[in-house]
Design a protein around this motif. Structure first.
Motif, PDB file in Angstrom:
ATOM      1  N   UNK A 117       1.146  -1.301   0.189  1.00 12.77           N
ATOM      2  CA  UNK A 117       0.417   0.250   0.009  1.00 12.77           C
ATOM      3  C   UNK A 117       0.941   1.677   0.008  1.00 12.77           C
ATOM      4  N   UNK A 118       2.114   1.371   0.996  1.00  8.22           N
ATOM      5  CA  UNK A 118       2.743   1.931   1.207  1.00  8.22           C
ATOM      6  C   UNK A 118       3.934   2.823  -0.048  1.00  8.22           C
ATOM      7  N   UNK A 119       3.557   1.472  -1.715  1.00  9.06           N
ATOM      8  CA  UNK A 119       3.980   2.598  -2.663  1.00  9.06           C
ATOM      9  C   UNK A 119       3.148   2.085  -4.005  1.00  9.06           C
ATOM     10  N   UNK A 120       1.808   2.685  -3.303  1.00 11.07           N
ATOM     11  CA  UNK A 120       0.498   2.906  -4.118  1.00 11.07           C
ATOM     12  C   UNK A 120       0.771   4.479  -4.530  1.00 11.07           C
ATOM     13  N   UNK A 121       0.778   5.129  -5.919  1.00 12.86           N
ATOM     14  CA  UNK A 121       0.816   7.008  -5.510  1.00 12.86           C
ATOM     15  C   UNK A 121      -0.347   7.245  -6.713  1.00 12.86           C
ATOM     16  N   UNK A 122      -1.251   8.301  -6.670  1.00 10.32           N
ATOM     17  CA  UNK A 122      -1.816   8.739  -6.904  1.00 10.32           C
ATOM     18  C   UNK A 122      -1.707   8.704  -8.863  1.00 10.32           C
ATOM     19  N   UNK A 123      -0.949   8.871  -9.156  1.00  9.85           N
ATOM     20  CA  UNK A 123      -0.690   8.014 -10.325  1.00  9.85           C
ATOM     21  C   UNK A 123      -1.397   7.090 -11.152  1.00  9.85           C
ATOM     22  N   UNK A 124      -0.996   6.047 -10.067  1.00  7.96           N
ATOM     23  CA  UNK A 124      -1.217   4.476 -10.237  1.00  7.96           C
ATOM     24  C   UNK A 124      -3.159   4.610 -10.872  1.00  7.96           C
ATOM     25  N   UNK A 125      -3.984   5.087 -10.301  1.00  4.94           N
ATOM     26  CA  UNK A 125      -5.168   5.059  -9.954  1.00  4.94           C
ATOM     27  C   UNK A 125      -6.421   5.564 -11.124  1.00  4.94           C
ATOM     28  N   UNK A 126      -5.825   5.695 -12.157  1.00  2.87           N
ATOM     29  CA  UNK A 126      -6.153   6.565 -13.630  1.00  2.87           C
ATOM     30  C   UNK A 126      -6.607   5.311 -14.403  1.00  2.87           C
ATOM     31  N   UNK A 127      -7.653   5.601 -15.028  1.00  2.10           N
ATOM     32  CA  UNK A 127      -8.191   4.637 -14.825  1.00  2.10           C
ATOM     33  C   UNK A 127      -8.592   3.190 -14.527  1.00  2.10           C
ATOM     34  N   UNK A 128      -8.069   2.439 -15.355  1.00  2.00           N
ATOM     35  CA  UNK A 128      -8.336   1.060 -15.211  1.00  2.00           C
ATOM     36  C   UNK A 128      -7.475   0.827 -14.431  1.00  2.00           C
ATOM     37  N   UNK A 129      -6.048   1.801 -13.472  1.00  2.00           N
ATOM     38  CA  UNK A 129      -5.495   1.481 -12.672  1.00  2.00           C
ATOM     39  C   UNK A 129      -6.409   1.776 -11.844  1.00  2.00           C
ATOM     40  N   UNK A 130      -7.440   2.238 -11.442  1.00  5.38           N
ATOM     41  CA  UNK A 130      -8.247   2.155 -10.602  1.00  5.38           C
ATOM     42  C   UNK A 130      -9.422   0.755  -9.622  1.00  5.38           C
ATOM     43  N   UNK A 131      -9.254   0.100 -10.872  1.00  8.50           N
ATOM     44  CA  UNK A 131     -10.359  -1.251 -10.919  1.00  8.50           C
ATOM     45  C   UNK A 131      -9.169  -2.265 -10.701  1.00  8.50           C
ATOM     46  N   UNK A 132      -7.716  -1.753 -10.936  1.00 10.58           N
ATOM     47  CA  UNK A 132      -7.161  -2.299 -10.445  1.00 10.58           C
ATOM     48  C   UNK A 132      -6.711  -2.496  -9.030  1.00 10.58           C
ATOM     49  N   UNK A 133      -6.498  -1.623  -8.621  1.00 12.39           N
ATOM     50  CA  UNK A 133      -5.857  -1.297  -7.365  1.00 12.39           C
ATOM     51  C   UNK A 133      -7.657  -1.439  -6.100  1.00 12.39           C
ATOM     52  N   UNK A 134      -8.357  -1.437  -6.884  1.00  9.05           N
ATOM     53  CA  UNK A 134     -10.143  -1.585  -5.853  1.00  9.05           C
ATOM     54  C   UNK A 134     -10.168  -3.329  -5.644  1.00  9.05           C
ATOM     55  N   UNK A 135      -9.803  -3.820  -7.161  1.00  8.50           N
ATOM     56  CA  UNK A 135      -9.737  -5.834  -6.888  1.00  8.50           C
ATOM     57  C   UNK A 135      -8.474  -5.813  -5.667  1.00  8.50           C
ATOM     58  N   UNK A 136      -7.514  -5.455  -6.250  1.00  5.94           N
ATOM     59  CA  UNK A 136      -6.090  -5.579  -4.811  1.00  5.94           C
ATOM     60  C   UNK A 136      -6.163  -5.450  -4.016  1.00  5.94           C
ATOM     61  N   UNK A 137      -6.861  -4.152  -3.494  1.00  4.82           N
ATOM     62  CA  UNK A 137      -7.776  -4.070  -1.815  1.00  4.82           C
ATOM     63  C   UNK A 137      -8.846  -5.268  -1.720  1.00  4.82           C
ATOM     64  N   UNK A 138      -9.994  -5.750  -2.889  1.00  3.83           N
ATOM     65  CA  UNK A 138     -10.710  -7.030  -1.771  1.00  3.83           C
ATOM     66  C   UNK A 138      -9.551  -7.908  -1.957  1.00  3.83           C
ATOM     67  N   UNK A 139      -9.257  -8.418  -2.943  1.00  5.44           N
ATOM     68  CA  UNK A 139      -8.582  -9.508  -2.176  1.00  5.44           C
ATOM     69  C   UNK A 139      -7.702  -9.538  -1.289  1.00  5.44           C
ATOM     70  N   UNK A 140      -7.037  -8.655  -1.070  1.00  5.08           N
ATOM     71  CA  UNK A 140      -6.017  -8.771   0.257  1.00  5.08           C
ATOM     72  C   UNK A 140      -6.951  -8.706   1.028  1.00  5.08           C
ATOM     73  N   UNK A 141      -8.320  -8.623   1.334  1.00  4.04           N
ATOM     74  CA  UNK A 141      -9.234  -7.985   2.484  1.00  4.04           C
ATOM     75  C   UNK A 141      -9.893  -9.646   2.374  1.00  4.04           C
ATOM     76  N   UNK A 142     -10.076 -10.211   1.264  1.00  3.87           N
ATOM     77  CA  UNK A 142     -10.116 -11.291   1.308  1.00  3.87           C
ATOM     78  C   UNK A 142      -9.467 -13.269   2.231  1.00  3.87           C
ATOM     79  N   UNK A 143      -8.099 -12.785   1.128  1.00  4.10           N
ATOM     80  CA  UNK A 143      -7.220 -13.224   1.504  1.00  4.10           C
ATOM     81  C   UNK A 143      -6.868 -13.231   3.955  1.00  4.10           C
ATOM     82  N   UNK A 144      -6.842 -12.109   4.102  1.00  5.24           N
ATOM     83  CA  UNK A 144      -7.410 -11.914   5.781  1.00  5.24           C
ATOM     84  C   UNK A 144      -7.896 -12.798   6.271  1.00  5.24           C
ATOM     85  N   UNK A 145      -9.405 -12.431   5.447  1.00  2.00           N
ATOM     86  CA  UNK A 145      -9.841 -13.092   6.742  1.00  2.00           C
ATOM     87  C   UNK A 145      -9.923 -14.796   6.108  1.00  2.00           C
TER      88      UNK A 145
END
Length: 311
Positions: A117-145
């Motif tokens: 998460x500390x490596x994520x920058x605002x420029x990474x969350x443009x267009x398809x990057x935003x969807x990729x980031x949201x999916x990553x967060x959900x995947x990490x939450x699923x993994x933790x659970x």
């Protein structure tokens, strides 16, 4: 279990669930701003702030609502305690404080998530990057659970982890449904139209319930059936009824005789067990959900006072 340890575990799991929920909300918002009129786009941008009850904090530092500003505030802002950044940070900090009470797999999952998460920058969350980031967060939450459920001893740490997860999930489901029905309610001419259909579809997808709706009802999307699914259907993992079944079970297993918190949890679970969706709509869905959210807030306060050592 010491109250400070229980508090850390409760909030560790609650913050991971909140990060996932925030990713789901932002994912829907990013899709919804592409549709409708200027007015509906503004409503869809305001919806995440309404759901998370953070509009006042947002407008303290910003004048306009744009998707870029929303992403900055709800995803990356370290000053916003409910941002994805802050949730992942504090989930990791809470886990670090109680490492001897959780498994190494749980710790490694949270620690790796925070490092990434500390490596994520605002420029990474443009267009398809935003969807990729949201999916990553959900995947990490699923993994933790999944790691938590698969590795932790069935003791008090497990119980408080489940309690934090499902209390946060229930609150989020109620808020998302209320905002769609009350805040984003379309004009009379739009009811049943393409925009209305897309909003209900987006709501179902935001809680991973679209396929479940189709499987159970095999019908076009009707608000009353969406509400039935997300409030009363115990087979739906994110419904209020399913969440409170888990909350009640966790509280029954927790040692201690605090009757106020356990009694309220039992009452809310019983209310959902015996509720009728037609009566809920007749009396007002918004009023029902507002009462549910208030009751969940009260339950959270009672849990804090009874078990977690804070008011």
């Amino acid at each position: 279990m010491l109250s400070r340890v229980a508090d850390r575990i409760f909030w560790m799991s609650r913050q991971m669930e909140r990060a996932e929920n925030m990713a789901r909300i932002l994912g829907v918002a990013s899709n919804m701003v592409l549709f409708g009129t200027k007015e509906t786009r503004e409503q869809n941008l305001l919806a995440p702030l309404t759901i998370t009850d953070s509009a006042e904090r947002y407008f303290e530092t910003r004048k306009l609502v744009t998707f870029d500003a929303l992403m900055e505030f709800l995803a990356l802002d370290p000053q916003n305690s409910s941002s994805i950044y802050s949730c992942l940070k504090w989930a990791r900090e809470n886990a670090h404080a109680v490492r001897w009470q959780i498994t190494s797999e749980m710790w490694e999952t949270l620690n790796t998530t925070w490092i990434d998460m500390k490596r994520v920058r605002r420029a990474d969350l443009v267009g398809a990057g935003a969807t990729k980031f949201f999916d990553w967060v959900k995947d990490r939450s699923h993994l933790f659970r999944g790691v938590t459920y698969g590795t932790i001893l069935r003791g008090e740490a497990f119980n408080f982890s489940r309690l934090g997860t499902f209390l946060e999930r229930a609150d989020n489901t109620a808020r998302i449904l209320d905002v769609k029905y009350h805040v984003l309610l379309p004009s009379v001419q739009d009811v049943g139209g393409a925009l209305d259909y897309y909003q209900w579809t987006a709501l179902l997808r935001s809680v991973s319930a679209y396929e479940t709706y189709r499987s159970l009802y095999r019908d076009q999307i009707f608000p009353i059936k969406v509400a039935q699914l997300l409030i009363l259907e115990r087979r739906m993992p994110r419904s209020l009824a399913a969440c409170f079944e888990q909350i009640t079970q966790a509280m029954e297993r927790i040692e201690g005789q605090d009757r106020a918190a356990k009694r309220l949890a039992g009452e809310l679970n019983a209310r959902l067990t015996h509720a009728d969706i037609a009566e809920i709509f007749q009396d007002g869905l918004h009023e029902y959900l507002t009462e549910c959210i208030a009751d969940m807030h009260e339950l959270g306060g009672r849990i804090q006072r009874a078990y977690l050592g804070t008011a």
